[in-house]
Design an enzyme around this catalytic site. Structure first.
Site, mmCIF file in Angstrom:
data_model
loop_
_atom_site.group_PDB
_atom_site.id
_atom_site.type_symbol
_atom_site.label_atom_id
_atom_site.label_comp_id
_atom_site.label_asym_id
_atom_site.label_seq_id
_atom_site.Cartn_x
_atom_site.Cartn_y
_atom_site.Cartn_z
ATOM 1 N N ASP A 363 0.841 -1.209 0.000
ATOM 2 C CA ASP A 363 0.000 0.000 0.000
ATOM 3 C C ASP A 363 0.871 1.251 0.000
ATOM 4 O O ASP A 363 2.066 1.213 -0.338
ATOM 5 C CB ASP A 363 -0.960 -0.064 1.202
ATOM 6 C CG ASP A 363 -2.269 0.656 0.960
ATOM 7 O OD1 ASP A 363 -2.292 1.895 1.111
ATOM 8 O OD2 ASP A 363 -3.270 0.005 0.610
ATOM 9 N N ASP A 364 0.297 2.333 0.407
ATOM 10 C CA ASP A 364 0.920 3.662 0.405
ATOM 11 C C ASP A 364 2.299 3.649 1.088
ATOM 12 O O ASP A 364 2.488 2.945 2.084
ATOM 13 C CB ASP A 364 -0.030 4.596 1.183
ATOM 14 C CG ASP A 364 0.284 6.053 0.945
ATOM 15 O OD1 ASP A 364 1.291 6.346 0.288
ATOM 16 O OD2 ASP A 364 -0.506 6.904 1.432
ATOM 17 N N ARG A 440 -5.877 16.412 2.954
ATOM 18 C CA ARG A 440 -4.811 15.466 3.301
ATOM 19 C C ARG A 440 -3.454 15.976 2.778
ATOM 20 O O ARG A 440 -2.660 15.226 2.234
ATOM 21 C CB ARG A 440 -5.102 14.086 2.722
ATOM 22 C CG ARG A 440 -4.561 12.947 3.577
ATOM 23 C CD ARG A 440 -4.580 11.612 2.861
ATOM 24 N NE ARG A 440 -4.221 10.527 3.779
ATOM 25 C CZ ARG A 440 -3.827 9.334 3.395
ATOM 26 N NH1 ARG A 440 -3.750 9.036 2.118
ATOM 27 N NH2 ARG A 440 -3.513 8.416 4.283
ATOM 28 N N LYS A 473 -4.016 -1.209 -6.721
ATOM 29 C CA LYS A 473 -5.048 -0.527 -5.929
ATOM 30 C C LYS A 473 -4.929 0.960 -6.255
ATOM 31 O O LYS A 473 -3.896 1.571 -6.008
ATOM 32 C CB LYS A 473 -4.815 -0.782 -4.438
ATOM 33 C CG LYS A 473 -5.814 -0.067 -3.538
ATOM 34 C CD LYS A 473 -5.561 -0.421 -2.077
ATOM 35 C CE LYS A 473 -6.405 0.420 -1.129
ATOM 36 N NZ LYS A 473 -5.995 0.246 0.264
ATOM 37 N N TRP A 474 -5.986 1.518 -6.829
ATOM 38 C CA TRP A 474 -5.975 2.883 -7.371
ATOM 39 C C TRP A 474 -6.760 3.783 -6.419
ATOM 40 O O TRP A 474 -7.983 3.736 -6.385
ATOM 41 C CB TRP A 474 -6.625 2.861 -8.750
ATOM 42 C CG TRP A 474 -6.656 4.141 -9.498
ATOM 43 C CD1 TRP A 474 -7.314 5.286 -9.157
ATOM 44 C CD2 TRP A 474 -6.031 4.414 -10.750
ATOM 45 N NE1 TRP A 474 -7.131 6.241 -10.111
ATOM 46 C CE2 TRP A 474 -6.342 5.729 -11.109
ATOM 47 C CE3 TRP A 474 -5.235 3.653 -11.619
ATOM 48 C CZ2 TRP A 474 -5.904 6.317 -12.296
ATOM 49 C CZ3 TRP A 474 -4.796 4.224 -12.799
ATOM 50 C CH2 TRP A 474 -5.119 5.546 -13.116
ATOM 51 N N ASP A 475 -6.047 4.603 -5.691
ATOM 52 C CA ASP A 475 -6.689 5.389 -4.636
ATOM 53 C C ASP A 475 -6.955 6.823 -5.097
ATOM 54 O O ASP A 475 -6.418 7.280 -6.122
ATOM 55 C CB ASP A 475 -5.771 5.386 -3.404
ATOM 56 C CG ASP A 475 -6.548 5.445 -2.098
ATOM 57 O OD1 ASP A 475 -7.706 5.912 -2.111
ATOM 58 O OD2 ASP A 475 -5.994 5.033 -1.071
ATOM 59 N N ASN A 477 -7.692 10.339 -2.716
ATOM 60 C CA ASN A 477 -7.966 10.681 -1.317
ATOM 61 C C ASN A 477 -8.395 12.110 -1.019
ATOM 62 O O ASN A 477 -8.246 12.576 0.119
ATOM 63 C CB ASN A 477 -6.758 10.305 -0.464
ATOM 64 C CG ASN A 477 -6.780 8.828 -0.121
ATOM 65 O OD1 ASN A 477 -7.839 8.299 0.180
ATOM 66 N ND2 ASN A 477 -5.647 8.162 -0.199
ATOM 67 N N CYS A 523 -10.499 2.700 -5.292
ATOM 68 C CA CYS A 523 -10.523 3.091 -3.883
ATOM 69 C C CYS A 523 -10.564 4.609 -3.867
ATOM 70 O O CYS A 523 -9.969 5.260 -4.722
ATOM 71 C CB CYS A 523 -9.260 2.581 -3.197
ATOM 72 S SG CYS A 523 -9.126 3.062 -1.461
ATOM 73 N N ASP A 545 -12.953 2.551 4.278
ATOM 74 C CA ASP A 545 -11.805 2.526 5.184
ATOM 75 C C ASP A 545 -12.213 2.030 6.557
ATOM 76 O O ASP A 545 -11.362 1.811 7.410
ATOM 77 C CB ASP A 545 -11.177 3.920 5.303
ATOM 78 C CG ASP A 545 -10.135 4.166 4.219
ATOM 79 O OD1 ASP A 545 -9.752 3.193 3.535
ATOM 80 O OD2 ASP A 545 -9.705 5.316 4.054
HETATM 81 C C1 GLA Z 1 -6.831 5.571 1.731
HETATM 82 C C2 GLA Z 1 -7.259 4.153 1.463
HETATM 83 C C3 GLA Z 1 -6.589 3.207 2.439
HETATM 84 C C4 GLA Z 1 -5.093 3.350 2.307
HETATM 85 C C5 GLA Z 1 -4.683 4.789 2.531
HETATM 86 C C6 GLA Z 1 -3.231 4.999 2.224
HETATM 87 O O1 GLA Z 1 -7.339 6.036 2.933
HETATM 88 O O2 GLA Z 1 -8.641 4.028 1.511
HETATM 89 O O3 GLA Z 1 -6.988 1.889 2.196
HETATM 90 O O4 GLA Z 1 -4.702 2.908 1.043
HETATM 91 O O5 GLA Z 1 -5.418 5.679 1.709
HETATM 92 O O6 GLA Z 1 -2.829 6.295 2.394
#
Ligand code: GLA
Length: 725
Positions: A363-364, A440, A473-475, A477, A523, A545
């Site tokens: 992930d991130d 963010r 996983k393509w986010d 935010n 996402c 989340d």
């Molecule tokens: C969002 C996503 C989480 C995670 C974080 C990472 O909140 O929904 O699942 O990937 O970002 O910063």
């Protein structure tokens, strides 16, 4: 052919297996909506259109008599300017400033199948399509209304194409995808509202006179409202009653509204939100609206949802992944957050060996100088302090342990503290010189700018082409503020939101085609962009989340109103849960997560031997039931919005297999008799239930029910049925 035109009465009949839509060309070419509902014979319904003259409802030029006013008649694509004061489906502004329109029948054609919707996600595989062209004779402007029928699943997909044949540019200020006038007002409107970590809660309220709507102005479909709504009879339940459902295949600003007029007609509309929108259309150009997916049933909410599920499972997006069981994923976000390095990841990955997990998703935090969320978005190069040898050793380690590798991106964003922003501040959505918002600590890249599109194609392709990545996983935010594009001229600024969406779709289309073996997961801070537009390119979405199983009951139940369970990613996370602090039994977390696309969001290094064994059993069970979750019909049985518990089930298309789940929220002292009634089974077949002794008739389980034992807080039960030959 399910589309019939009767020239004598100038009537169109659109039939699916269980529904009919009827409209006809009336006086001077106005299109009169006569019916949409349960399937009926090809009757002449003109008799129903007797309207009584109403004061202050103006007659259109040359109207049959004083009772005929566009303000009173039900129509398919209403316009502004000719006496209909209700919400129009379309509005334009001509170079002379005039905003008047008068669409009348021009021509029609019936096509087999369904044409592509250029640049926009859409359903495919329709049985046939009616294209109805309306024309404003005064200006020459045309609109082509498209109706695609999916007979077996009672779906009509609608969109509109506005064709500028006026000889001059014009401005489109409103262009909805569909509008329908229903001759009654005694509806409840169902919508899905929410927030970050509390998405898609159920809202059901009676309509009143005036307009009620769900909408987004955030540049994304959003956590707050979802591009789905239904109008249902007051008495409609999960299993009976009228339900008119509409969903928009679009991920940006949308509106779905129901307007009840003084004569108790309900105008149901959906499309791109006209708020802060206009589109300059040059002569000879066309504007195509996103596609609306409409369904009617008299069999209640479950059937309505199943119609949507069937449309989105069988007719949306890339055929390669459709109705395929998704990999079991383990994601490191809640295990490590930003705090990881190569050694730590190796430890986690090694620890997954033998658990039955298919894919490890990093992930991130793997790129730029990303130690927290204040920097580096946009710099899609590996963070060499954390991962000195790059991604390859991580990928190899996954493969050695029997897993493939997935990677997180947030492509649409840029941090102020990033090399990308330092090089191209003008690529971020904001107005130079004017203070701007961050969310963010980040800005949104201006995808309305074709240079940004090209940059992202290259930046993402560079990573994907050089590594064995099977899953992305393509986010996304944050939402858009300061909506201004440095790439657009002044008169095109209100195009920014829709241009953003079109280029985002172009990017996803490009990546899907160039990397056909990569499975994309959408996402947006969890489920902030859970819509059919995204599902076209990314067939599953991280649902929320909030990974707490008890909160997920409502979130997943609400989501299922429009979207199939296999499109929801649901992971077992640690207990106490990180968002809620709640302690929930492992098997309840498993049952909730396994009713979707399944995985883990925890640190496997923290597992006891017993829990490792449990995980092995869970993954083995999921592999067994995944075909049911993917292909089965989904039934909601007990609503967590109404009761202190929740139940649902999956039934295989041949009704031979089923899985039902019951979850108790809080335990109840002095437990009353508690029965759960199954659904969708073959009434005459006998079933064995893995978790119970004996054999049972389908009708017995559906109508007499199953008695549940006493359950304390957050306990649950599942029932695995198999038909006995
Ligand atoms: C969002 C996503 C989480 C995670 C974080 C990472 O909140 O929904 O699942 O990937 O970002 O910063």
């Amino acid at each position: 052919m399910p589309i019939t035109f009767v020239p004598e009465t100038q009537t169109f009949y659109l039939d699916t297996d269980n529904t009919s839509a009827i409209f006809r060309v009336y006086d001077q070419g106005y299109i009169l909506t006569e019916y949409w509902g349960k399937r009926i014979h090809h009757a002449d319904l003109t008799r129903l259109q007797k309207v009584y003259a109403s004061g202050f409802s103006p007659n259109y030029p040359g109207a049959v008599d004083r009772s005929w006013s566009l303000d009173l008649i039900p129509t398919e694509y209403p316009v502004y300017g000719g006496g209909d004061y209700r919400s129009p489906a379309v509005q334009v502004q001509f170079p002379d400033g005039s905003r008047l329109l008068d669409f009348k029948y021009h021509s029609h054609r019936v096509l087999e199948g369904k044409p592509e919707l250029p640049g926009l996600p859409h359903l495919d595989g329709a049985d046939c399509t009616l294209e109805l062209t309306l024309r404003d004779d005064y200006s020459g402007l045309e609109v082509v209304l498209s109706y695609s029928l999916f007979e077996k699943i009672d779906i009509i997909a609608r969109s509109a194409r506005i064709c500028n044949k006026t000889g001059a540019p014009l401005k489109v200020t409103r262009a909805l995808s569909a509008s329908i006038d229903l001759p009654r007002a005694d509806f409840d409107m169902i919508g899905l509202y929410g927030a970050h970590i509390r998405e898609r809660q159920l809202d059901r309220t009676p309509l009143r006179h005036g307009i009620q709507s769900v909408e987004s102005r955030r540049g994304a479909s959003s956590h707050q409202h979802n591009p789905f709504a239904a109008l249902v009879s007051r008495e409609t339940t999960e299993f009976s009653g009228d339900a008119y459902g509409a969903a928009l295949i679009y991920s940006g600003n949308f509106v779905i509204s129901a307007e009840v007029d003084s004569f108790d007609t309900t105008r149901f509309q959906l499309g791109i939100n006209p708020f802060d929108f206009s589109w300059k259309l040059e002569d000879g150009e066309e504007f195509v609206t996103p596609e609306a997916v409409m369904t009617y049933t008299d069999q209640g909410l479950n059937r309505m949802s199943q119609n949507f599920h069937n449309a989105f499972r069988h007719h949306l997006g890339h055929t390669r992944i459709r109705n395929k069981v998704r990999p079991i994923v383990i994601n490191n976000w809640e295990a490590t957050y930003f705090d990881f390095d190569e050694e730590k990841l190796f430890g986690i990955i090694d620890c997954c060996k033998g658990l039955g997990i298919d894919t490890f998703v990093l992930d991130d935090g793997w790129f730029g100088k990303r130690y927290n969320d204040v920097c580096s978005l946009g710099d899609w190069v590996v963070n060499k302090d954390k991962l000195p040898h790059g991604l390859d050793p991580i990928i190899e380690r996954c493969e050695q342990n029997g897993m493939s590798f997935g990677l997180w991106f947030e492509p649409e964003m840029v941090s102020e503290d990033s090399d990308l922003y330092r090089a191209h501040p003008e690529w971020a959505i904001h107005k130079e010189g004017r203070p701007f918002c961050t969310g963010r600590c980040q800005l949104v890249l201006d995808l309305a700018n074709p240079e940004v599109l090209e940059y992202l194609k290259k930046a993402l392709s560079d990573v994907l082409a050089n590594h064995r990545i099977s899953y992305v996983k393509w986010d996304m935010n944050r939402h858009i503020t300061d909506a201004y594009s440095s790439a657009l001229p002044a008169d095109r600024q209100p195009e920014i939101y829709h241009r953003y969406m079109l280029n985002l779709y172009a990017l996803l289309d490009y990546l899907n085609k160039r990397f056909p073996d990569v499975a994309f997961e959408g996402c947006s801070g969890g489920g902030g962009r859970f819509d059919a537009g995204m599902l076209y390119y990314m067939p599953q979405t991280w649902t929320s989340d909030d990974s707490d199983a008890i909160e997920r009951l409502k979130i997943q139940y609400g989501t299922s109103f429009a979207y199939p369970p296999q499109c929801m990613t649901a992971h077992i996370s640690a207990s106490p849960n990180h968002q809620m602090g709640r302690v929930t039994p492992y098997d309840t977390r498993a049952r909730v997560a396994m009713s979707a696309s399944f995985g883990y969001e925890l640190n496997p290094l923290h597992l006891t031997d017993e829990e490792r064994e449990e995980i092995k059993n869970q993954t083995a069970r999921y592999k067994k039931i995944a075909p049911l979750v993917t292909e089965g019909d989904f039934y909601r049985l007990i609503s967590p919005f109404d009761r202190n518990c929740c139940a649902w089930m999956f039934v295989s298309p041949d009704k031979r297999r089923a899985v039902a789940v019951y979850v108790q929220k809080l335990g109840v002292p002095a437990w009353p008799r508690n029965l759960v009634y199954l659904a969708g089974l073959n009434p005459d077949a006998r079933y064995r239930i893995e978790e119970m002794d004996g054999e049972f008739y389908g009708d017995e389980l559906m109508h007499a029910g199953i008695a549940l034992p006493w359950m304390g807080d957050f306990q649950s039960a599942s029932f695995t049925l198999e038909q006995i030959d």
